[in-house]
Design an enzyme around this catalytic site. Structure first.
Site, PDB file in Angstrom:
ATOM      1  N   GLU A  80       0.823  -1.203   0.000  1.00  0.00           N
ATOM      2  CA  GLU A  80       0.000   0.000   0.000  1.00  0.00           C
ATOM      3  C   GLU A  80       0.864   1.264   0.000  1.00  0.00           C
ATOM      4  OE1 GLU A  80      -0.272  -2.511   2.037  1.00  0.00           O
ATOM      5  OE2 GLU A  80      -2.314  -3.312   1.960  1.00  0.00           O
ATOM      6  N   PRO A  88      10.907 -14.716   0.772  1.00  0.00           N
ATOM      7  CA  PRO A  88       9.716 -14.861   1.615  1.00  0.00           C
ATOM      8  C   PRO A  88       9.041 -13.530   1.879  1.00  0.00           C
ATOM      9  CG  PRO A  88      11.708 -15.080   2.938  1.00  0.00           C
ATOM     10  CD  PRO A  88      12.150 -15.014   1.504  1.00  0.00           C
ATOM     11  N   ARG A  89       7.734 -13.555   1.985  1.00  0.00           N
ATOM     12  CA  ARG A  89       6.990 -12.324   2.274  1.00  0.00           C
ATOM     13  C   ARG A  89       7.395 -11.748   3.620  1.00  0.00           C
ATOM     14  NH1 ARG A  89       5.255  -8.190   3.106  1.00  0.00           N
ATOM     15  NH2 ARG A  89       3.234  -7.257   2.654  1.00  0.00           N
ATOM     16  N   GLY A 144      13.356  -4.533   1.280  1.00  0.00           N
ATOM     17  CA  GLY A 144      13.473  -3.458   0.305  1.00  0.00           C
ATOM     18  C   GLY A 144      14.359  -3.760  -0.882  1.00  0.00           C
ATOM     19  N   GLU A 145      14.622  -5.051  -1.155  1.00  0.00           N
ATOM     20  CA  GLU A 145      15.505  -5.385  -2.278  1.00  0.00           C
ATOM     21  C   GLU A 145      14.814  -6.253  -3.331  1.00  0.00           C
ATOM     22  OE1 GLU A 145      20.024  -4.995  -0.740  1.00  0.00           O
ATOM     23  OE2 GLU A 145      19.117  -6.972  -0.402  1.00  0.00           O
ATOM     24  N   ASN A 175       0.905  -9.155  -5.196  1.00  0.00           N
ATOM     25  CA  ASN A 175       0.936  -8.242  -6.329  1.00  0.00           C
ATOM     26  C   ASN A 175       1.834  -8.759  -7.464  1.00  0.00           C
ATOM     27  OD1 ASN A 175       0.947  -6.006  -8.006  1.00  0.00           O
ATOM     28  ND2 ASN A 175       2.392  -4.857  -6.739  1.00  0.00           N
ATOM     29  N   PRO A 176       1.266  -9.006  -8.665  1.00  0.00           N
ATOM     30  CA  PRO A 176       2.080  -9.461  -9.795  1.00  0.00           C
ATOM     31  C   PRO A 176       2.630  -8.331 -10.657  1.00  0.00           C
ATOM     32  CG  PRO A 176      -0.203  -9.522 -10.436  1.00  0.00           C
ATOM     33  CD  PRO A 176      -0.173  -8.973  -9.020  1.00  0.00           C
ATOM     34  N   LEU A 177       2.308  -7.088 -10.319  1.00  0.00           N
ATOM     35  CA  LEU A 177       2.645  -5.981 -11.202  1.00  0.00           C
ATOM     36  C   LEU A 177       4.136  -5.646 -11.194  1.00  0.00           C
ATOM     37  CD1 LEU A 177      -0.423  -3.660 -10.541  1.00  0.00           C
ATOM     38  CD2 LEU A 177      -0.083  -5.322 -12.383  1.00  0.00           C
ATOM     39  N   GLU A 178       4.782  -5.758 -10.035  1.00  0.00           N
ATOM     40  CA  GLU A 178       6.221  -5.466  -9.982  1.00  0.00           C
ATOM     41  C   GLU A 178       7.028  -6.409 -10.875  1.00  0.00           C
ATOM     42  OE1 GLU A 178       7.615  -5.310  -5.981  1.00  0.00           O
ATOM     43  OE2 GLU A 178       7.053  -3.212  -5.719  1.00  0.00           O
TER      44      GLU A 178
END
Length: 441
Positions: free
Chosen positions: A68, A270-271, A312-313, A337-340
């Site tokens: 978000e 991992p998330r 953040g990587e 999210n698949p957009l990245e």
């Protein structure tokens, strides 16, 4: 649920919060020990400010976590361009680190206060926001009620509502209506999301598309990218990103099946990086050699798994591969999210449980940029096919770029929808007297 019962339920929720307030501090201390809170900033969660409020118009923007936060960064920069101060709250340590790295002093960052009467009143009384803009789907009854009581506009942007959440709210329609009707504006991601918000009592509701399509690709350290690319050399790679429990085991199985055929490097991200020790132990039990990013381990010819346990990587990991399986979709529900990965030129794979990102996957799949796999066996076959078939992989990658370009435009629509609320703040900000030192220059 009738209107009377809805009001009673909300009253009970507030009373329960007041009753549990004495336990808030021990609860936050416990979470701090689990590294889920920043102990040095614990008081922010109780509504105590750690920074001064600047003069002039201020918008409170809230983003629960990393996804978000990334989505609303372009919107925040547009508000700052209009000279409106932005107080950005987030709920996780990871998202706080992201804000520091990406936005720095552009915003005032605080941890979001607990949805309890005393912290919320303390927070709002201090910051006195002119409007509150919240990303995506969180609903906090006490916060909503207090903002409404003070006449502060509440706007939901990039709004979505999952199948499960919609069913839950619909079964308590009067309660939903008592909360959603207090929203001044909802800017929804899709037509389906908009219809659901209207059904639950929100008005007005417009559709913008997904703000994540207008974000910049996640950055990476070019020196690190060059180093890992050199260490990987000519080996083929694939990545399992944003994985949840069970999906690391699935990635390990895929790796073991394909290793004799491809000698590939598998990247697992991992998330929740705090699970990395347990994931590494599991991988070693499977007889796999693991290099951990957090230890700065080198990737050698014998390395099976690069475990991306850093914060953040993601931009680094996605630039090291052209195939990305997106987690929380095989052994968990909702998807990620698949957009990245599509934005960075990866062929996208996903499990069947992708309800939270249905619109994004539909757009990608329609162009041939994403494929859904039912199980581990099908995932292994899909990864192998893409590893050995350059033309098919390139076709999916190009389709991803094309889809992302077509999906852009949500930011402009969102800003246009916000103009009745932010234009007066822009005028006020520009009429504010400048500091003497600045005027002298």
């Amino acid at each position: 649920m009738s209107g009377g019962l809805a009001r009673l339920a909300l009253y009970g929720y507030r009373i329960a919060g007041v009753a549990l307030y004495p336990l808030a501090s021990p609860y936050l201390t416990y979470r701090g020990l689990k590294r889920k809170e920043d102990p040095s900033r614990r008081l922010e969660r109780l509504g105590y400010a750690s920074m001064p409020r600047p003069r002039g118009p201020l918008v409170w923007a809230h983003a629960a976590s990393v996804g978000e936060t990334l989505a609303i960064m372009p919107m925040i920069r547009e508000l700052r361009r209009r000279q409106i101060h932005v107080l950005l709250t987030t709920g996780t340590v990871t998202s706080a680190s992201l804000v520091e790295a990406r936005l720095g002093r552009e915003v005032i960052h605080q941890y979001v206060p607990l949805d309890i009467k005393f912290p919320i009143k303390r927070f709002i009384s201090y910051w006195k926001p002119d409007a509150c803009i919240t990303a995506e789907s969180e609903i906090w009854p006490t916060t909503i009620a207090e903002l409404a009581r003070r006449g502060i506009p509440q706007i939901r942007v990039n709004a979505r509502i999952s199948d499960r959440s919609f069913d839950r709210w619909r079964s308590r329609h009067s309660l939903a209506e008592a909360l959603f009707e207090k929203l001044a504006l909802v800017v929804a991601q899709s037509d389906l999301d908009a219809e659901r918000f209207r059904d639950l009592g929100a008005w007005p509701v417009i559709v913008s598309g997904n703000l994540k399509t207008d974000t910049d690709p996640p950055p990476c350290d070019e020196a690190l990218l060059a180093r890992y690319s050199a260490e990987i050399g000519t080996r083929k790679t694939w990545a399992a990103i944003s994985t949840f429990e069970g999906e690391e085991q699935a990635a390990a199985k895929v790796h073991k099946v394909l290793r004799p055929k491809n000698d590939q490097l598998t990247i697992i991200v991992p998330r929740h990086p705090d699970r990395a020790d347990a994931i590494e132990a599991m991988l070693k039990e499977e007889g796999l050699s693991v290099a951990r990013r957090s230890r700065n381990d080198p990737v050698t010819e014998s390395t099976d798994i690069l475990l991306g346990d850093s914060i953040g990587e993601m931009g680094l990991y996605l630039r090291l591969t052209e195939i990305a399986f997106v987690g929380r979709s095989l052994t968990n529900e909702g998807g990620q999210n698949p957009l990245e990965p599509a934005m960075l030129g990866c062929a996208v794979l996903s499990g069947p449980n992708l309800q939270n990102f249905r619109d994004a996957y539909q757009n990608l799949a329609r162009k041939g940029a994403a494929r859904v796999v039912r199980d581990v066996e099908m995932l292994a076959k899909a990864v192998h096919y893409l590893l050995i078939n350059d033309a098919a992989r390139r076709k999916m990658m190009d389709a991803g770029h094309e889809t992302m370009e077509e999906m852009r435009g949500a930011l402009g629509k969102t800003i246009k929808a916000l103009e009745p609320y932010i234009n007066p703040l822009t005028v006020t900000a520009r009429l504010q007297p400048r500091p003497k030192a600045a005027a002298a220059r």
